[in-house]
Motif scaffolding. Structure first.
Motif, short mmCIF file in Angstrom:
data_model
loop_
_atom_site.label_atom_id
_atom_site.label_comp_id
_atom_site.label_asym_id
_atom_site.label_seq_id
_atom_site.Cartn_x
_atom_site.Cartn_y
_atom_site.Cartn_z
N ASP A 124 0.81 -1.21 0.00
CA ASP A 124 0.00 0.00 0.00
C ASP A 124 0.85 1.26 0.00
O ASP A 124 0.40 2.33 -0.45
CB ASP A 124 -0.92 0.01 1.23
N SER A 125 2.11 1.13 0.50
CA SER A 125 2.98 2.30 0.56
C SER A 125 3.61 2.61 -0.78
O SER A 125 4.17 3.70 -0.98
CB SER A 125 4.10 2.07 1.59
N GLY A 126 3.57 1.65 -1.72
CA GLY A 126 4.15 1.86 -3.03
C GLY A 126 5.65 1.61 -3.09
O GLY A 126 6.30 1.93 -4.08
N TRP A 127 6.21 0.99 -2.05
CA TRP A 127 7.66 0.75 -2.00
C TRP A 127 8.04 -0.58 -2.65
O TRP A 127 9.22 -0.88 -2.76
CB TRP A 127 8.13 0.75 -0.55
N GLY A 128 7.11 -1.36 -3.10
CA GLY A 128 7.45 -2.63 -3.74
C GLY A 128 6.47 -3.71 -3.35
O GLY A 128 5.43 -3.46 -2.73
N TRP A 129 6.79 -4.94 -3.72
CA TRP A 129 5.93 -6.09 -3.47
C TRP A 129 6.01 -6.53 -2.01
O TRP A 129 7.03 -6.38 -1.34
CB TRP A 129 6.34 -7.25 -4.38
N THR A 130 4.92 -7.13 -1.54
CA THR A 130 4.88 -7.64 -0.17
C THR A 130 4.15 -8.97 -0.14
O THR A 130 3.52 -9.38 -1.12
CB THR A 130 4.20 -6.64 0.77
N TYR A 131 4.22 -9.65 1.02
CA TYR A 131 3.65 -10.99 1.17
C TYR A 131 2.17 -10.92 1.50
O TYR A 131 1.68 -9.99 2.13
CB TYR A 131 4.33 -11.76 2.30
N VAL A 132 1.49 -12.00 1.12
CA VAL A 132 0.13 -12.27 1.60
C VAL A 132 0.14 -13.68 2.18
O VAL A 132 0.57 -14.63 1.51
CB VAL A 132 -0.91 -12.17 0.46
N ASN A 133 -0.28 -13.79 3.44
CA ASN A 133 -0.26 -15.11 4.06
C ASN A 133 -1.50 -15.30 4.93
O ASN A 133 -2.30 -14.37 5.10
CB ASN A 133 1.00 -15.29 4.90
N SER A 134 -1.65 -16.50 5.48
CA SER A 134 -2.85 -16.82 6.25
C SER A 134 -2.47 -17.61 7.50
O SER A 134 -1.54 -18.43 7.44
CB SER A 134 -3.82 -17.65 5.40
N PRO A 135 -3.13 -17.38 8.60
CA PRO A 135 -2.87 -18.18 9.83
C PRO A 135 -3.13 -19.66 9.63
O PRO A 135 -2.66 -20.48 10.42
CB PRO A 135 -3.83 -17.58 10.85
N ASP A 136 -3.87 -20.01 8.57
CA ASP A 136 -4.18 -21.41 8.32
C ASP A 136 -3.05 -22.13 7.56
O ASP A 136 -3.14 -23.35 7.34
CB ASP A 136 -5.47 -21.53 7.51
N SER A 137 -2.03 -21.40 7.16
CA SER A 137 -0.94 -22.00 6.37
C SER A 137 -0.03 -22.83 7.26
O SER A 137 0.64 -22.31 8.16
CB SER A 137 -0.12 -20.89 5.68
N ILE A 138 -0.06 -24.14 7.01
CA ILE A 138 0.81 -25.04 7.79
C ILE A 138 2.28 -24.76 7.50
O ILE A 138 3.13 -24.79 8.40
CB ILE A 138 0.47 -26.51 7.47
N ARG A 139 2.60 -24.45 6.25
CA ARG A 139 3.98 -24.19 5.87
C ARG A 139 4.52 -22.96 6.60
O ARG A 139 5.72 -22.91 6.96
CB ARG A 139 4.09 -24.01 4.36
N LEU A 140 3.68 -21.97 6.82
CA LEU A 140 4.11 -20.78 7.56
C LEU A 140 4.51 -21.15 8.98
O LEU A 140 5.57 -20.75 9.47
CB LEU A 140 2.97 -19.76 7.58
N TRP A 141 3.68 -21.94 9.65
CA TRP A 141 3.97 -22.29 11.04
C TRP A 141 5.15 -23.25 11.15
O TRP A 141 5.91 -23.21 12.14
CB TRP A 141 2.73 -22.89 11.69
N VAL A 142 5.34 -24.09 10.14
CA VAL A 142 6.55 -24.95 10.12
C VAL A 142 7.80 -24.10 10.02
O VAL A 142 8.80 -24.33 10.72
CB VAL A 142 6.47 -25.96 8.96
N TYR A 143 7.73 -23.06 9.17
CA TYR A 143 8.90 -22.19 9.00
C TYR A 143 9.16 -21.38 10.28
O TYR A 143 10.32 -21.20 10.68
CB TYR A 143 8.69 -21.26 7.81
N ILE A 144 8.09 -20.91 10.91
CA ILE A 144 8.25 -20.17 12.16
C ILE A 144 8.87 -21.07 13.24
O ILE A 144 9.78 -20.66 13.97
CB ILE A 144 6.90 -19.60 12.64
N ALA A 145 8.38 -22.31 13.33
CA ALA A 145 8.94 -23.26 14.30
C ALA A 145 10.41 -23.55 13.99
O ALA A 145 11.24 -23.68 14.90
CB ALA A 145 8.13 -24.55 14.28
N TYR A 146 10.71 -23.65 12.70
CA TYR A 146 12.09 -23.87 12.25
C TYR A 146 13.00 -22.74 12.72
O TYR A 146 14.09 -22.98 13.29
CB TYR A 146 12.08 -24.01 10.73
#
Length: 535
Positions: free
Chosen positions: A129-151
């Motif tokens: 939204d700031s116009g500084w470039g691309w950013t992520y979109v993620n979801s609390p339901d993403s198992i891969r996200l929580w695996v990476y956080i645990a990692y």
């Protein structure tokens, strides 16, 4: 290219330079390898995000995000691997566990991000939204996200804990500063990056993921550790190649476990193996008796006691080489213990000369003993000769005094010896003299002096004797010669003529022996004549 891309590109250049510097440094092999991998991972991540922020479209942004996965998937494990080595906890991990934890699992995680349509940090990309470039979109339901956080939490948590414990154990301020920098500064960067790149995109798309930008702080930390804390430098005691290569003695630098970390050209010649091949091997494998060096090294490290050691080494050809080893600790106030410097001085030539000298001395002693015996003892009978008799008597002249009884000298001559010698030959005559000397020995006291004066003449000097004692001794001698001497199958009857003289003085004078010999010789001659007329 926006500002975020420029900062990321600056980080890429910085980490690339550090990777090259560490790879060419003289740090220990494990720390050099893990340090290089950390900086390569960070450089790849920063390089990819240089183009990710300013990507022209979503397809290009996805491409550079996946290239960046090579960095953000491997950086946690390589960093923790370095922390494990720094805290010396790697000795508790087998090779299989190290490969699994620090290489295989990160490789699987990286491949899963490269080959799938989504990644652990984003299932979609949008422009911020700031116009500084691309950013992520993620979801609390993403198992891969929580695996990476645990990692991230597991690897960095374990690594920071080990470094914290290691810093507490160290006494030098240098190590404490290094531990504090890693735990508090780098730990803060991990927390900020986890929040900004993984948690914040769950709720907002205002700003691009800035974790890679936080790496500029890590870059500064690298500079502090390597430059200000002089982490990659090795003490001047073992760093100067010029000094090492000009020393003719073999010089090795070893760690606490005896692993060789530096060797000069002379060491290569002594051990018979190239210097680079020596590095990493244990010094104990080259010792004939490893326990000798181990015990002394432990005392040197623990108590700083230093002494030279005679140690035999065995080179690659199996040849045992005697050396004198000097050992000293390489350390300074900033780094503490750096290693133990061992100097091996080859004393093979010295040992050869010592052995040759020792053999020469033994031969000289043997010859001297032979010459002394030839000069002082009769070769045939083993009794003292005329020269040695007078030498022994001369010692009596220097004694403080004699006993109250005085001394007596008995002069003896064998009766019938000449006839047997002429009839049976000199060989039988020599055997006869040997047997006669044995019988005379049986009549000698502990302090008495028995000698062969020449031919068949013998003298016996009785210490602490008077006229009565001399007469009794002659009686004992005559008893010995009442039995025939048997040589082979022939019995030879040999008698003995004897005369004596006595000196009752408290102190023996120079001319007394000559007088005693003359008196005893005359008495013996009278006895011989008496036996001849009576026989």
């Amino acid at each position: 290219m926006n500002v975020l891309s420029l900062i990321s590109f600056f980080n890429c250049i910085g980490f690339s330079c550090f990777a090259i510097c560490i790879a060419k440094s003289e740090a220990t092999g494990g720390e050099r390898r893990s340090g290089t991998l950390i900086n390569i991972s960070a450089a790849v991540w920063a390089f990819a995000y240089t183009f990710f922020y300013s990507a022209a479209d979503q397809h290009a942004a996805w491409f550079w995000l996946k290239v960046g996965a090579l960095g953000w998937c491997t950086l946690p494990c390589f960093s923790t691997y370095y922390y494990v080595q720094l805290s010396e906890a790697d000795k508790h991990l087998g090779k299989g566990w190290r490969n699994l934890l620090f290489f295989l699992f990160p490789a699987v995680l990286t491949l899963s991000n490269l080959l799938s349509t989504k990644t652990s940090v984003a299932y979609a990309l949008v422009e911020s939204d700031s116009g500084w470039g691309w950013t992520y979109v993620n979801s609390p339901d993403s198992i891969r996200l929580w695996v990476y956080i645990a990692y991230l939490l597991f690897y960095f948590g374990v690594g920071f804990y080990l470094v914290f414990r290691w810093g507490k154990r160290k006494k030098l301020i240098y190590f404490k500063r290094q531990a504090n920098l890693i735990v508090y500064i780098f730990g803060l960067i991990v927390v900020l990056g986890l929040f900004s790149d993984l948690v914040l995109p769950l709720f907002s798309h205002f700003f691009p993921p800035p974790a890679v930008l936080f790496l500029i702080v890590v870059l500064y930390g690298d500079w502090v550790i390597t430059a200000r804390l002089n982490f990659l430098a090795v003490s001047d005691q073992i760093k100067s190649r010029l000094m090492l290569e000009t020393i003719t003695d073999a010089v090795l630098a070893v760690n606490r476990r005896g692993g060789i970390i530096r060797a000069n050209r002379a060491a290569s010649d002594l051990f018979g193996i190239p210097a680079q091949t020596l590095i990493g091997r244990c010094i104990r494998t080259f010792l004939a008796d490893p326990l000798v060096l181990s015990k002394n090294l432990q005392n040197l490290v623990d108590k700083h006691t230093r002494k030279d050691m005679d140690i035999k080494i065995r080179n690659v050809d199996g040849r045992v080489i005697p050396t004198v080893v000097s050992a000293s600790i390489a350390e300074n106030s900033a780094h503490g213990f750096l290693g133990v410097v061992l100097s091996f001085h080859d004393i093979s030539r010295q040992k050869e000369m010592e052995n040759a000298l020792r053999d020469g001395q033994e031969r000289y002693k043997s010859l001297a003993s032979d010459y002394y015996h030839l000069a002082n003892y009769d070769v045939l009978t083993g009794l003292a000769n005329r020269r040695h008799f007078f030498e022994q008597v001369g010692r009596l002249q220097f004694e403080s005094g004699l006993s109250s009884a005085g001394i007596a000298l008995i002069f003896m001559d064998l009766n019938g010896f000449k006839k047997i010698n002429d009839q049976y030959g000199h060989a039988i005559g020599d055997q006869l003299l040997v047997e006669a000397s044995k019988r005379l020995r049986a009549c000698r006291g502990e302090k008495d002096i028995l000698a062969r004066m020449g031919g068949d003449e013998f003298v016996l000097l009785l210490v602490d004797a008077d006229i009565h004692g001399a007469g009794e001794r002659i009686g004992q001698i005559r008893m010995q010669f009442q039995k025939p001497i048997v040589l082979g199958a022939v019995e030879h009857m040999v008698g003995i003529a004897a005369g004596f003289s006595v000196c009752l003085k408290k102190r023996l004078e120079k001319d007394d022996i000559s007088f005693l010999l003359r008196e005893a010789d005359e008495a013996m001659y009278k006895d011989k004549q008496m036996q001849k007329h009576s026989g």
